[in-house]
Scaffold this motif. Structure first.
Motif, PDB file in Angstrom:
ATOM      1  N   HIS A 118      25.151  63.484  49.011  1.00 32.21           N
ATOM      2  CA  HIS A 118      26.893  63.160  49.618  1.00 32.21           C
ATOM      3  C   HIS A 118      26.861  65.286  49.369  1.00 32.21           C
ATOM      4  CE1 HIS A 118      30.302  64.056  48.086  1.00 32.21           C
ATOM      5  NE2 HIS A 118      30.329  62.450  48.039  1.00 32.21           N
ATOM      6  N   ALA A 120      29.254  66.757  48.531  1.00 30.05           N
ATOM      7  CA  ALA A 120      29.111  67.892  47.268  1.00 30.05           C
ATOM      8  C   ALA A 120      28.388  68.550  46.594  1.00 30.05           C
ATOM      9  CB  ALA A 120      30.905  66.699  46.629  1.00 30.05           C
ATOM     10  N   ASP A 166      29.521  65.252  36.431  1.00 27.95           N
ATOM     11  CA  ASP A 166      31.309  65.586  36.053  1.00 27.95           C
ATOM     12  C   ASP A 166      31.858  65.253  36.893  1.00 27.95           C
ATOM     13  OD1 ASP A 166      29.627  65.998  33.394  1.00 27.95           O
ATOM     14  OD2 ASP A 166      29.499  67.926  34.818  1.00 27.95           O
ATOM     15  N   ALA A 167      31.260  65.025  39.008  1.00 30.97           N
ATOM     16  CA  ALA A 167      32.658  65.088  39.779  1.00 30.97           C
ATOM     17  C   ALA A 167      33.121  63.673  39.679  1.00 30.97           C
ATOM     18  CB  ALA A 167      32.036  66.104  40.694  1.00 30.97           C
ATOM     19  N   GLY A 168      31.735  62.734  39.286  1.00 31.48           N
ATOM     20  CA  GLY A 168      32.057  61.087  39.973  1.00 31.48           C
ATOM     21  C   GLY A 168      31.973  60.772  41.239  1.00 31.48           C
ATOM     22  N   ILE A 169      30.865  61.054  41.499  1.00 31.47           N
ATOM     23  CA  ILE A 169      30.575  60.678  42.668  1.00 31.47           C
ATOM     24  C   ILE A 169      30.306  59.383  42.762  1.00 31.47           C
ATOM     25  CG2 ILE A 169      28.631  61.138  44.807  1.00 31.47           C
ATOM     26  CD1 ILE A 169      28.533  64.223  43.655  1.00 31.47           C
ATOM     27  N   ARG A 170      30.999  58.531  43.646  1.00 31.69           N
ATOM     28  CA  ARG A 170      30.416  57.228  43.550  1.00 31.69           C
ATOM     29  C   ARG A 170      28.947  56.748  44.390  1.00 31.69           C
ATOM     30  NH1 ARG A 170      35.075  54.566  47.330  1.00 31.69           N
ATOM     31  NH2 ARG A 170      34.150  56.688  48.472  1.00 31.69           N
ATOM     32  N   ARG A 182      25.140  62.081  55.989  1.00 30.25           N
ATOM     33  CA  ARG A 182      24.649  61.603  54.857  1.00 30.25           C
ATOM     34  C   ARG A 182      22.906  61.348  55.082  1.00 30.25           C
ATOM     35  NH1 ARG A 182      29.063  59.552  50.929  1.00 30.25           N
ATOM     36  NH2 ARG A 182      27.280  59.692  49.126  1.00 30.25           N
TER      37      ARG A 182
ATOM     38  N   MET B   1      39.788  58.098  36.854  1.00 33.35           N
ATOM     39  CA  MET B   1      39.137  59.969  36.424  1.00 33.35           C
ATOM     40  C   MET B   1      40.691  60.867  36.856  1.00 33.35           C
ATOM     41  SD  MET B   1      35.323  60.913  36.989  1.00 33.35           S
ATOM     42  CE  MET B   1      34.970  62.582  36.924  1.00 33.35           C
ATOM     43  N   TYR B   3      41.605  64.221  38.689  1.00 33.99           N
ATOM     44  CA  TYR B   3      41.134  65.195  38.944  1.00 33.99           C
ATOM     45  C   TYR B   3      41.858  66.374  39.378  1.00 33.99           C
ATOM     46  CZ  TYR B   3      36.940  63.304  40.716  1.00 33.99           C
ATOM     47  OH  TYR B   3      35.767  61.817  40.760  1.00 33.99           O
ATOM     48  N   PRO B  88      40.212  56.803  41.565  1.00 31.01           N
ATOM     49  CA  PRO B  88      39.180  56.342  41.007  1.00 31.01           C
ATOM     50  C   PRO B  88      37.286  57.203  40.816  1.00 31.01           C
ATOM     51  CG  PRO B  88      38.990  54.729  42.804  1.00 31.01           C
ATOM     52  CD  PRO B  88      39.782  55.964  42.365  1.00 31.01           C
ATOM     53  N   ASP B  89      37.472  57.862  42.042  1.00 33.04           N
ATOM     54  CA  ASP B  89      35.898  59.075  42.491  1.00 33.04           C
ATOM     55  C   ASP B  89      36.659  59.574  43.119  1.00 33.04           C
ATOM     56  OD1 ASP B  89      35.751  57.684  45.054  1.00 33.04           O
ATOM     57  OD2 ASP B  89      35.461  56.131  44.095  1.00 33.04           O
ATOM     58  N   LEU B  90      35.599  60.538  43.186  1.00 32.67           N
ATOM     59  CA  LEU B  90      35.672  62.005  43.962  1.00 32.67           C
ATOM     60  C   LEU B  90      36.007  61.906  44.965  1.00 32.67           C
ATOM     61  CD1 LEU B  90      34.671  65.372  44.338  1.00 32.67           C
ATOM     62  CD2 LEU B  90      32.807  64.426  45.133  1.00 32.67           C
ATOM     63  N   ASP B  91      35.307  60.878  46.272  1.00 28.51           N
ATOM     64  CA  ASP B  91      36.057  60.515  47.430  1.00 28.51           C
ATOM     65  C   ASP B  91      36.849  60.137  47.827  1.00 28.51           C
ATOM     66  OD1 ASP B  91      32.844  60.422  49.226  1.00 28.51           O
ATOM     67  OD2 ASP B  91      32.152  59.384  47.218  1.00 28.51           O
ATOM     68  N   LEU B  94      38.522  63.333  47.241  1.00 32.98           N
ATOM     69  CA  LEU B  94      38.647  64.744  48.173  1.00 32.98           C
ATOM     70  C   LEU B  94      39.038  63.992  49.414  1.00 32.98           C
ATOM     71  CD1 LEU B  94      34.312  65.465  48.780  1.00 32.98           C
ATOM     72  CD2 LEU B  94      36.245  66.672  47.724  1.00 32.98           C
ATOM     73  N   ARG B 111      38.622  70.111  41.239  1.00 30.30           N
ATOM     74  CA  ARG B 111      37.490  70.037  40.009  1.00 30.30           C
ATOM     75  C   ARG B 111      38.218  68.561  39.331  1.00 30.30           C
ATOM     76  NH1 ARG B 111      37.041  75.010  37.472  1.00 30.30           N
ATOM     77  NH2 ARG B 111      37.588  75.894  38.592  1.00 30.30           N
ATOM     78  N   PRO B 112      37.405  68.010  38.216  1.00 34.39           N
ATOM     79  CA  PRO B 112      37.711  67.269  37.724  1.00 34.39           C
ATOM     80  C   PRO B 112      38.344  67.905  36.354  1.00 34.39           C
ATOM     81  CG  PRO B 112      35.139  66.909  38.236  1.00 34.39           C
ATOM     82  CD  PRO B 112      35.639  68.317  39.161  1.00 34.39           C
TER      83      PRO B 112
END
Lengths: 412, 116
Positions: A118, A120, A166-170, A182, B1, B3, B88-91, B94, B111-112
């Motif tokens: 990812h 990130a 912690d960042a919630g990567i899917r 990727r 979640m 952010y 739901p998520d980082l993506d 972003l 930042r979460p």
């Protein structure tokens, strides 16, 4: 060690080797915490070594390990004070679909690979992270491969796993438009894993045994899940071309045999044919890339077996030129110098080597081995022997050292 | 979640807020972005902040209060505001952050939120 203990130990070691990445990926995809999944599986393996000698090795060792690891994850969550209803949710998540009784876990390794790739995640740690989480390589070994202090590598890996958690990567294979960068990182990691196994010519390092098979397996998985990706096909073709020659790298007495002197009858025709087919399929996309070019170079070498002709060094030099344009690595530049040395004489090869900055090759064994070979051919025996000595000092493998020493002794 | 999208702007961006020639474009972009967040049902909070010159930094050391004019660190880009979103998520976070007007000239950090 008693017999039962030894059997339990062997079974646990085998399960760990064959199932480590799959179990970590499966646990991490549900728990969304790679470090916790690794810790839990580590504990489960320790528990296996305590329990299996007493109770016997279970019918489905993987399922046993999964159940034990899951219990540990749930216990850890409870201890960490996760609210009761959240813990119940977690239990449902962990019981999801293929339960403990079923040894056939859905393979989540590709998802985990893409999580590690990812954007990130810090770029320099992506490949090491994949090697550790999916293939179970230890941090020290990875650190050596990436020329980084083990403690530094350990810290980077820990930080990256905390970021994933912690960042919630899917945990998903990315959408098409996010895929190319990727995918590149994923292919890079698979190739690094294969390269690590390849260097271990003698198969002496138990940590690396099976790693080549794992890398090829992952390569196949990527081509199956993302059919028609030319670079994924190119990478698999490249690995299969190399794999085809595995047996020929040693003679009957266990001595190292250089590519040019290998007995082509010992090359695997089946692997070569598959590699050629993959390369042809990759070419259909009309998008050449680094791995396709590297596979094409190996394909030219392989023609020695199929056509019986001499190696077409001009073609190889040309392919290296294309490769250097896309990926100007030291390996590619030394490879090109070798090809030029064969095609246009040792002077041309030395000229190409001289163009590489010296500080980039101080510790790069192939550079010194090639330089020695070319110097010997230009009638500079003293310089050749000095370079052979340097190459020998940089070789990890005893068989390679013996080969280079013999070459050095043969310099007139 | 949850952010938080942190918006970092340059001095020029802060000036655009009141510059006659640029303010319509500046605020228009933020209004459109905020509307998009609201309509998607992902925005749970946020605020635009006054420029750094209006900030005051306080530190308590050895029982003594130290008050200082301006933000703590003098950097090229300063915090100009934030959005809190629930996705739901980082993506997904972003993707929203990339649409923030500041992503084009300043920078945007995602930042979460810490779950307490």
């Amino acid at each position: 060690m008693s017999e039962a203990r030894q059997a339990a130990h062997d079974a646990a070691a085998l399960a760990a080797r064959t199932a480590y990445g799959r179990l970590v990926a499966y646990l991490a995809a549900r728990w969304r915490d790679v470090a916790a999944a690794e810790d839990a599986l580590g504990d489960a393996l320790v528990a296996a070594l305590e329990t299996w000698p007493r109770d016997g090795v279970p019918d489905k060792p993987e399922a046993w390990l999964f159940t034990a690891a899951r219990r540990r994850l749930l216990d850890a969550a409870r201890r960490a004070g996760v609210r009761a209803e959240a813990a119940a949710d977690l239990r449902i998540v962990m019981d999801d679909t293929h339960g403990a009784g079923d040894a056939s876990f859905p393979d989540e390794r590709l998802k985990l690979l893409f999580v590690c790739a990812h954007p990130a995640i810090d770029e320099t740690v992506r490949t090491p992270l994949m090697l550790q989480t999916v293939l179970g390589l230890d941090a020290a070994r990875i650190a050596a491969a990436f020329v980084v202090a083990p403690a530094t590598m350990g810290q980077r890996l820990v930080r990256a796993k905390a970021k994933i958690r912690d960042a919630g990567i899917r945990f998903e294979v990315p959408e098409r438009r996010e895929l190319p960068p990727r995918l590149e990182a994923v292919l890079e990691a698979i190739y690094a894993a294969y390269g690590t196994a390849w260097e271990d010519v003698d198969g002496a390092d138990p940590r690396r045994r099976g790693l080549a098979d794992e890398a090829i397996w992952l390569g196949r998985l990527v081509t199956r899940l993302l059919p028609g990706e030319p670079e994924a096909l190119g990478l698999l073709a490249l690995m299969l071309h190399c794999e085809a020659r595995r047996a020929a790298r040693r003679d009957a007495d266990g001595r190292y045999v250089a590519l040019a002197e290998q007995d082509v009858a010992r090359w695997s025709r089946a692997a070569i044919e598959e590699a050629e087919q993959l390369l042809a399929r990759a070419a259909e996309a009309g998008a050449p890339g680094r791995f396709q070019l590297e596979a094409a170079i190996q394909s030219v070498h392989a023609q020695r077996a199929t056509s019986g002709r001499h190696t077409d060094w001009d073609a190889i030099a040309l392919l290296y030129e294309g490769l250097i344009r896309i990926a100007p690595t030291i390996g590619a530049r030394v490879g090109q110098a070798a090809a030029l040395g064969e095609a246009g004489g040792p002077g041309a090869g030395l000229h190409a080597l001289d163009a590489i900055p010296l500080d980039a090759v101080v510790a790069y064994q192939p550079y010194w081995a090639l330089r020695a070979h070319l110097l010997a051919r230009t009638g500079r025996p003293d310089d050749a022997r000095a370079c052979y000595a340097r190459a020998i000092g940089l070789s990890e493998e005893p068989a390679v050292r013996a080969f280079l020493a013999a070459r050095s002794a043969a310099v007139p | 979640m949850k952010y938080t999208i942190l918006i970092y702007e340059s001095e020029s961006d802060f000036k655009a807020r009141t510059d006659e020639g640029r303010k319509a474009a500046y605020w228009g972009a933020y209004r459109a972005y905020t509307t998009a967040l609201r309509e998607a049902g992902v925005m749970t909070g946020g605020a635009a902040l006054q420029p750094p010159h209006a900030g005051t930094t306080v530190r308590q050391r050895d029982g003594k209060r130290h008050v200082q004019d301006g933000p703590y660190a003098e950097t090229k880009e300063q915090l100009g505001g934030f959005y809190e979103i629930d996705v739901p998520d980082l993506d997904t976070a972003l993707q929203w952050a990339a649409r923030c007007p500041a992503a084009a000239h300043g920078s945007v950090e995602v930042r979460p939120n810490l779950v307490m």
